[in-house]
Write an enzyme that holds these catalytic residues in place. Structure first.
Site, PDB file in Angstrom:
ATOM      1  N   ASP A   1      -1.634  -1.126   8.455  1.00 42.82           N
ATOM      2  CA  ASP A   1      -1.059  -0.712   9.734  1.00 42.82           C
ATOM      3  C   ASP A   1      -2.063  -0.623  10.882  1.00 42.82           C
ATOM      4  O   ASP A   1      -1.723  -0.160  11.971  1.00 42.82           O
ATOM      5  CB  ASP A   1      -0.345   0.635   9.580  1.00 42.82           C
ATOM      6  CG  ASP A   1      -1.258   1.734   9.043  1.00 42.82           C
ATOM      7  OD1 ASP A   1      -2.417   1.804   9.458  1.00 42.82           O
ATOM      8  OD2 ASP A   1      -0.795   2.531   8.198  1.00 42.82           O
TER       9      ASP A   1
ATOM     10  N   ARG B   1      -2.878   0.343  16.382  1.00 44.62           N
ATOM     11  CA  ARG B   1      -2.183   1.106  15.334  1.00 44.62           C
ATOM     12  C   ARG B   1      -0.699   0.841  15.476  1.00 44.62           C
ATOM     13  O   ARG B   1      -0.121   1.032  16.550  1.00 44.62           O
ATOM     14  CB  ARG B   1      -2.473   2.605  15.495  1.00 44.62           C
ATOM     15  CG  ARG B   1      -1.722   3.510  14.502  1.00 44.62           C
ATOM     16  CD  ARG B   1      -2.235   3.286  13.085  1.00 44.62           C
ATOM     17  NE  ARG B   1      -1.749   4.268  12.140  1.00 44.62           N
ATOM     18  CZ  ARG B   1      -0.551   4.281  11.576  1.00 44.62           C
ATOM     19  NH1 ARG B   1       0.326   3.337  11.886  1.00 44.62           N
ATOM     20  NH2 ARG B   1      -0.218   5.203  10.711  1.00 44.62           N
TER      21      ARG B   1
ATOM     22  N   ASP C   1       3.596   3.710   8.429  1.00 41.37           N
ATOM     23  CA  ASP C   1       2.364   4.097   7.747  1.00 41.37           C
ATOM     24  C   ASP C   1       2.278   3.346   6.421  1.00 41.37           C
ATOM     25  O   ASP C   1       3.260   3.263   5.676  1.00 41.37           O
ATOM     26  CB  ASP C   1       2.380   5.605   7.496  1.00 41.37           C
ATOM     27  CG  ASP C   1       1.037   6.135   7.020  1.00 41.37           C
ATOM     28  OD1 ASP C   1       0.009   5.533   7.363  1.00 41.37           O
ATOM     29  OD2 ASP C   1       1.022   7.163   6.319  1.00 41.37           O
ATOM     30  N   THR C   2       1.103   2.797   6.143  1.00 36.39           N
ATOM     31  CA  THR C   2       0.853   2.152   4.856  1.00 36.39           C
ATOM     32  C   THR C   2      -0.187   2.973   4.095  1.00 36.39           C
ATOM     33  O   THR C   2      -0.950   3.725   4.709  1.00 36.39           O
ATOM     34  CB  THR C   2       0.344   0.716   5.032  1.00 36.39           C
ATOM     35  OG1 THR C   2      -0.896   0.727   5.756  1.00 36.39           O
ATOM     36  CG2 THR C   2       1.360  -0.140   5.788  1.00 36.39           C
TER      37      THR C   2
ATOM     38  N   GLU D   1      -3.547   4.284   2.406  1.00 39.92           N
ATOM     39  CA  GLU D   1      -4.898   4.184   2.953  1.00 39.92           C
ATOM     40  C   GLU D   1      -5.839   3.392   2.037  1.00 39.92           C
ATOM     41  O   GLU D   1      -5.769   3.501   0.813  1.00 39.92           O
ATOM     42  CB  GLU D   1      -5.486   5.576   3.163  1.00 39.92           C
ATOM     43  CG  GLU D   1      -4.671   6.453   4.108  1.00 39.92           C
ATOM     44  CD  GLU D   1      -4.624   5.902   5.517  1.00 39.92           C
ATOM     45  OE1 GLU D   1      -5.597   5.221   5.920  1.00 39.92           O
ATOM     46  OE2 GLU D   1      -3.622   6.138   6.208  1.00 39.92           O
TER      47      GLU D   1
ATOM     48  N   ARG E   1      -6.849   4.101  20.030  1.00 42.56           N
ATOM     49  CA  ARG E   1      -6.240   2.888  19.488  1.00 42.56           C
ATOM     50  C   ARG E   1      -4.960   2.595  20.265  1.00 42.56           C
ATOM     51  O   ARG E   1      -4.227   3.518  20.650  1.00 42.56           O
ATOM     52  CB  ARG E   1      -5.904   3.060  18.006  1.00 42.56           C
ATOM     53  CG  ARG E   1      -7.098   3.327  17.127  1.00 42.56           C
ATOM     54  CD  ARG E   1      -6.701   3.557  15.677  1.00 42.56           C
ATOM     55  NE  ARG E   1      -5.816   4.701  15.528  1.00 42.56           N
ATOM     56  CZ  ARG E   1      -5.416   5.196  14.349  1.00 42.56           C
ATOM     57  NH1 ARG E   1      -5.837   4.623  13.220  1.00 42.56           N
ATOM     58  NH2 ARG E   1      -4.623   6.246  14.297  1.00 42.56           N
TER      59      ARG E   1
END
Length: 215
Positions: free
Chosen positions: A78, A92, A97-98, A100, A144
């Protein structure tokens, strides 16, 4: 022509006719040619799918225009680096959300590498990479860019959610114009128990819990 030659000709013609009839009327075999099931075939060609989040829909919902950028590298599924207006920028993905990569620990969460691989492959192979901002802040506290990303006209958000490699998280108004569409796509992946959804407690309110996968 001699009688022997005539018999030989008739016999040969009969054989040829029989082979021809067999080829025409024989039932097709149920056997299929072997296929290569290697990792390189795990990602289905995105051009063969129908996607609901089109650039036109996204621009209409956000009131913003697409911005052409040049892909540099992906940090994880992501987050990535691009060149925009000649400047390197970190991006971002909004609202998803993927898992980590955990570079500091050297221990990626389950499916983190798969998500990064998919994002990297799509962006590296793309003829066009475009960003689309929403109605709210264009950057986060880490400076970001917060954006939707389109790869050759296909929503990267939708692809990751479709594959069960991302979840809808970090939703902050008014940067949530496509929230309903993203949640609907996620529900389909959940119902199929794809990847991160194969483990009921992998994703919890506070994030991903690798121990649930490793039980």
């Amino acid at each position: 022509m001699k009688l022997k030659d005539i018999k030989t000709l008739i016999t040969s013609g009969t054989i040829i006719l029989a082979v021809g009839l067999y080829l025409v009327f024989a039932k097709p075999t149920d056997e299929q040619p072997p296929t290569n099931d290697g990792a390189q075939n795990n990602i289905v060609s995105q051009e063969q799918k129908h996607y609901s989040i089109t650039p036109e829909l996204a621009m209409n919902e956000t009131g913003k225009q697409l911005i052409d950028v040049e892909f540099i590298a992906a940090n994880d599924g992501d987050t990535m680096s691009v060149k925009m207006d000649g400047q390197k920028q970190r991006v971002r993905l909004l609202m998803i959300d993927t898992p980590e990569m955990n570079y500091d620990k050297g221990d990626p969460m389950p499916y983190a590498e798969a998500a990064k691989q998919l994002t990297t492959q799509l962006l590296e192979d793309a003829k066009s990479v475009q960003l689309l901002f929403d109605k709210g802040p264009e950057t986060d506290k880490y400076d970001r860019l917060l954006a939707y990303v389109f790869v050759d006209g296909v929503s990267l958000h939708e692809v990751l959610l479709n594959e069960g490699l991302a979840a809808v998280r970090y939703v902050n108004k008014p940067n949530n114009s496509l929230e309903d569409e993203l949640r609907e796509i996620q529900q389909q992946a959940e119902a199929k128990k794809l990847n991160i959804w194969a483990y009921p407690n992998y994703l919890q309110r506070d994030g991903f819990h690798p121990e649930e996968v490793n039980k």
